[in-house]
Design a protein around this motif. Sequence first.
Motif, PDB file in Angstrom:
ATOM      1  N   PHE A 109       0.827  -1.312  -0.104  1.00 56.70           N
ATOM      2  CA  PHE A 109       0.145  -0.003   0.010  1.00 56.70           C
ATOM      3  C   PHE A 109       0.965   1.155   0.064  1.00 56.70           C
ATOM      4  O   PHE A 109       1.627   1.401   0.724  1.00 56.70           O
ATOM      5  N   HIS A 147       4.138  11.946   3.348  1.00 60.89           N
ATOM      6  CA  HIS A 147       3.173  13.250   3.467  1.00 60.89           C
ATOM      7  C   HIS A 147       2.225  13.241   4.302  1.00 60.89           C
ATOM      8  O   HIS A 147       1.095  13.231   4.185  1.00 60.89           O
ATOM      9  N   ASN A 148       2.847  13.003   5.525  1.00 61.99           N
ATOM     10  CA  ASN A 148       1.863  12.824   6.812  1.00 61.99           C
ATOM     11  C   ASN A 148       2.644  13.600   7.684  1.00 61.99           C
ATOM     12  O   ASN A 148       4.088  13.212   8.040  1.00 61.99           O
ATOM     13  N   GLU A 163       3.302   5.219   7.883  1.00 59.02           N
ATOM     14  CA  GLU A 163       2.496   4.849   6.488  1.00 59.02           C
ATOM     15  C   GLU A 163       3.101   3.723   5.698  1.00 59.02           C
ATOM     16  O   GLU A 163       2.517   3.485   4.720  1.00 59.02           O
ATOM     17  N   ARG A 218       7.959  -3.177   2.971  1.00 57.49           N
ATOM     18  CA  ARG A 218       8.570  -2.039   3.059  1.00 57.49           C
ATOM     19  C   ARG A 218       8.997  -1.807   4.690  1.00 57.49           C
ATOM     20  O   ARG A 218      10.011  -1.401   4.975  1.00 57.49           O
ATOM     21  N   TYR A 228      -7.063   3.829   1.184  1.00 50.27           N
ATOM     22  CA  TYR A 228      -7.321   4.144   2.508  1.00 50.27           C
ATOM     23  C   TYR A 228      -7.046   5.688   2.578  1.00 50.27           C
ATOM     24  O   TYR A 228      -6.246   6.040   1.980  1.00 50.27           O
ATOM     25  N   TYR A 287      -5.773   8.962   5.029  1.00 48.04           N
ATOM     26  CA  TYR A 287      -4.639   9.269   6.181  1.00 48.04           C
ATOM     27  C   TYR A 287      -4.786   8.488   7.136  1.00 48.04           C
ATOM     28  O   TYR A 287      -6.016   7.979   7.719  1.00 48.04           O
ATOM     29  N   GLU A 288      -3.889   7.797   7.808  1.00 42.40           N
ATOM     30  CA  GLU A 288      -3.910   6.830   8.894  1.00 42.40           C
ATOM     31  C   GLU A 288      -3.681   7.427  10.173  1.00 42.40           C
ATOM     32  O   GLU A 288      -3.305   6.736  11.056  1.00 42.40           O
ATOM     33  N   CYS A 289      -3.715   8.768  10.109  1.00 49.11           N
ATOM     34  CA  CYS A 289      -3.378   9.346  11.441  1.00 49.11           C
ATOM     35  C   CYS A 289      -4.545   9.816  12.200  1.00 49.11           C
ATOM     36  O   CYS A 289      -4.471  10.766  13.063  1.00 49.11           O
TER      37      CYS A 289
END
Lengths: 208, 372, 125
Positions: free
Chosen positions: B78, B161-162, B259, B264, C30, C32-34
């Motif tokens: 993903f 990008h988080n 992420e 990975r 999905y 953003y996972e935050c």
Amino acid sequence: MSAGGATTVDMVVFGVLATLTTFFALFTITRRNPVTAVMSLVATFFCLAGIYASLSAHFLAVIQVLVYAGAIMVLFIFVIMILNREEVAPFSLRPLRVLGVLAGVYLLVKIIDVVTVGLPEAVPGAAPDGFGTVAAIGDVLFRDFLYPFESISVLLLVAIVGGVVVSRSHQKEVAAVEAHDYRHQIEELAHHDYPGEPPAPAAPEGYH
Amino acid sequence: MEYGSLAFQALAATIKIVFMILGFLMPLASILTWMERRESAMMQDRLGPNRANIGPFKLWGITHFMADAVKFLFKEDFVPPKAHKFLFMWAPIMAMAPALIVAAIIPFGPPLCWNELLEKNPVCGQPINLQIAQLDVGLLFYFAISSLAVYGATLAGWASHNKWAMMGGLRATSQMMSYEVTMGMAVLGSFLVYGTLEPGAIVAQQTHIFSLGHYHSSWGIFLQPAGFVLFLTAAIAETKRTPFDIPEGEPEIIGYFVEYSGLRFGMFFLGEFLEIVVSSAIMITLFFGGYHWGNTIDNALLSHLPNFVFVLAMFGLWTVKVFAFCGFQLMIRWSLPRFRSDQLMRLGWQRLLPISIANVVATALVVLWAQQ
Amino acid sequence: MILGGVGFAFALTAAAKYLGPSRPSAAKDYPYECGSDVIGSPRARFEVKFYQVAIVFLVFDIETAFLYPWALKYRALSCLGQVDLQTRVCTGGVSFFGLGEILVFMGILIVALAYVWRKRAVGWE
């Protein structure tokens, strides 16, 4: 790899490394994304270090990776990440474009010059034994070049002080902005259940 | 194929590389993933993973690492929709590759005497060094490539990008940078003593475990105890292991690989365990005599065993030492509480760096005095 | 040889990269996972302390790079005669040249460290 003259293996190695270096350098200047550009610059330096190594300058090659690709480029990446801008299309002002074209023409002329006139006849001799090793550099650096060596430490001191001073003034600015936002959020909590949006920053936000 | 020809050297190098990576580093790092969980479990008085089995063989659950590898392989790959695809893919490679590249300079045995493999106590006319690359700049190569490992964390944080990942990435990067300086300074004392950067030469000098007469033939730990402690601490901080694992502190704070999933993510962790193995090997090379048993045993083995078996015996000891050090680093994980981010930086810059500078000066003074 | 040492890791990691995305099963997108992305804008606050740490690291990295050749040459630099390689004893006098020059170098950089310490660029983070 300190064989005398230019053996075939040396030529092949140099050819490969030089091509890679040029390719990565071109890649660097054509990227829109600054982080990708920095990483391809790292690759350029890596290939450059390979060229140094093939010329028997082992210490220089390792220091190139250690200092340039390992430290200076990390600094570049930090700055890019901290500034956190979106990707920008490359821009160019009219006078810069003229200068760029002139520089390109000059480079082209020089390249044609080298290629047509040819390289000097004398084949480079073999590097003396121990050339480019750390010990050999130490020999020269600490006896003949003692004064430049000591003045380098002063240069480094100036660099540290300058870097800290320049970023410190901005630090105070940011701290002031953060304090302002915090006070605002505390006030909001006196009236609502959740803090509202921080106000539009009154103080300058730093670099844009 | 002649001994000194290019083809011979290329073949020897290839065999060494394949053996080192596929035969030693990767299996050991993979086993460490299981060993860590089992060792922490044993330290915490619980069982840990011990159920995976191949057919009827349980082997205390060693095969868990294979199960983990298969699981990672078959997970969905993903990529977050807004991530930068190329750098997102490249970051785990930047985290794993330096650990593998650095293993090139580690000497894992005494030279194999080609053409005299079955003789005892041979005059080594045609030695094959058990070291992939004998670089004059030796350990500087290790520091240079380790400084590239910083990009793994940085890019992972940025490419996701988080913003939490990015803050974690910045934190991890500044932690690694701070301890790289200490690592470099800590081994300066060893360089002063041994006078060379090349790991093979450093190991070759450590023939006695501890000798007062030839003090400089002792193991490095007796010549540079402070250097060892400093290097150990800095290496653990570089690999972002507990107690310095704020960047990845799993249950408390988001790390830079939030992420990443599947293989990975596995590559990041495998890279971390590979770094544990490699830094253990470097510590053994610098401070614990590499593959040497000690002068008396070495000489006994040399004169009674054929060369091939002698080399195997030394290599076996080297493996045991590396294994012991890895186990030690894993044990530290559950022995010390985690450092807070600012405590970590303070430790690096305000405690370890002055100590390592003092170590260098003190060593220089001792060497000066001993030269008379 | 250097190229050989560098090449193998890329070979293996390229293999790992190839094995990586081999079984994509569900292709859901999905978000953003935050958790919820509520707090402020994605533009992080300007944490200039990272930049300061990077600058200080750079300078000390360069300093260490200069110290490596000094460490190798120390015995020769602090010996007025020749150094006997077997017994590591200096024939001739012992001079403080090697030690002295590096103390000057490191002294200036210790001043730099003290300055950075005082200005809290590396002490607290």
